[in-house]
Motif scaffolding. Structure first.
Motif, PDB file in Angstrom:
ATOM      1  N   ASP A  65      10.026 -11.952   5.342  1.00 50.65           N
ATOM      2  CA  ASP A  65       9.722 -11.292   4.073  1.00 50.65           C
ATOM      3  C   ASP A  65       8.261 -10.891   4.118  1.00 50.65           C
ATOM      4  N   GLY A  66       7.990  -9.623   3.862  1.00 52.50           N
ATOM      5  CA  GLY A  66       6.627  -9.111   3.879  1.00 52.50           C
ATOM      6  C   GLY A  66       6.640  -7.624   3.593  1.00 52.50           C
ATOM      7  N   GLN A  67       5.515  -6.985   3.805  1.00 59.05           N
ATOM      8  CA  GLN A  67       5.428  -5.552   3.575  1.00 59.05           C
ATOM      9  C   GLN A  67       6.299  -4.797   4.571  1.00 59.05           C
ATOM     10  N   SER A  68       6.607  -3.554   4.241  1.00 63.66           N
ATOM     11  CA  SER A  68       7.477  -2.753   5.105  1.00 63.66           C
ATOM     12  C   SER A  68       6.853  -2.476   6.466  1.00 63.66           C
ATOM     13  N   SER A  69       5.545  -2.627   6.592  1.00 67.74           N
ATOM     14  CA  SER A  69       4.879  -2.401   7.879  1.00 67.74           C
ATOM     15  C   SER A  69       4.845  -3.658   8.745  1.00 67.74           C
ATOM     16  N   THR A  70       5.343  -4.781   8.237  1.00 63.56           N
ATOM     17  CA  THR A  70       5.365  -6.040   8.977  1.00 63.56           C
ATOM     18  C   THR A  70       6.746  -6.215   9.604  1.00 63.56           C
ATOM     19  N   HIS A  71       6.775  -6.499  10.898  1.00 58.23           N
ATOM     20  CA  HIS A  71       8.030  -6.637  11.638  1.00 58.23           C
ATOM     21  C   HIS A  71       7.960  -7.842  12.565  1.00 58.23           C
ATOM     22  N   PHE A  72       9.082  -8.167  13.200  1.00 60.87           N
ATOM     23  CA  PHE A  72       9.093  -9.202  14.235  1.00 60.87           C
ATOM     24  C   PHE A  72       9.997  -8.765  15.374  1.00 60.87           C
TER      25      PHE A  72
END
Length: 158
Positions: A72-79
Motif C-alpha cells: 500500500d502506497g502511492q501509485s509511483s511505489t512498486h515492488f
C-alpha cells in the motif's frame, strides 16, 4: 583540419563514455533488511519510506510454499520479487499491481524490492505485508536408499 576534427570527436566520445560509467557507479544500491517472522507466525508487516534508493526485504522460502505480498502506497511505489541468482524479476509490480501470490519454485533466498518508478526528492511512505504459507516440499530419498534402509532393518531383526 580533418585530423583535428577526428581527434576532437574521439575525445568527446571518451568523455561521454567516462561520464556514463561514473553515473552507473553513483546509482543507488538497495538498502537490505532480512525478514524475520515472529515465533509461531508466518506474516510480517513493515511501515517504511522509499526515496531514490530501493529497499530490499530478503527472506528464505522453500519449494512448495506460497509467498503473498501486498503493498500500500502511492501509485509511483512498486515492488518486484527477485532471486539473488537471477536479475530478472519473478514478479514485476509496475506491470502486475500491488498484490502478488507466488508459488515458490525452488528453495532459496527471495528479495522483495520496493522502489519508486519516478525519481522523487521526498520520502514516500508505504506499508508492505509479506506472508508465507504452506509446508515445504520434502525431499524423498532415492529408491536405492529406501531399499538399503529396508535391508539394514531386516538384517537387524535377524
Amino acid at each position: 583540419m580533418k585530423t583535428m576534427k577526428n581527434r576532437l570527436a574521439i575525445v568527446a566520445f571518451g568523455i561521454a563514455i567516462s561520464m556514463s560509467v561514473a553515473a552507473r557507479a553513483e546509482a543507488p544500491m538497495a538498502a537490505a533488511q532480512t525478514v524475520h517472522f515472529a515465533l509461531g507466525t508466518r506474516s510480517v508487516h513493515y511501515d517504511s519510506t522509499v526515496e531514490r534508493t530501493p529497499r530490499d526485504y530478503v527472506l528464505h522460502a522453500s519449494r512448495g510454499q506460497t509467498l503473498r505480498i501486498g503493498l500500500d502506497g502511492q501509485s509511483s511505489t512498486h515492488f518486484d520479487i527477485l532471486t539473488p541468482q537471477n536479475p530478472t524479476a519473478l514478479y514485476n509490480g509496475a506491470h502486475h499491481g500491488h498484490h502478488a501470490v507466488l508459488a515458490v519454485p525452488t528453495e532459496g533466498q527471495y528479495i522483495v524490492r520496493v522502489y519508486q518508478d519516478v525519481e522523487l526528492t521526498a520520502a514516500t511512505p508505504f506499508q508492505l505485508g509479506i506472508t508465507i504459507s504452506g509446508s515445504p516440499a520434502h525431499r524423498t530419498a532415492p529408491p536405492s536408499m529406501v531399499m538399503k534402509r529396508a535391508l539394514r532393518s531386516a538384517a537387524a531383526l535377524l
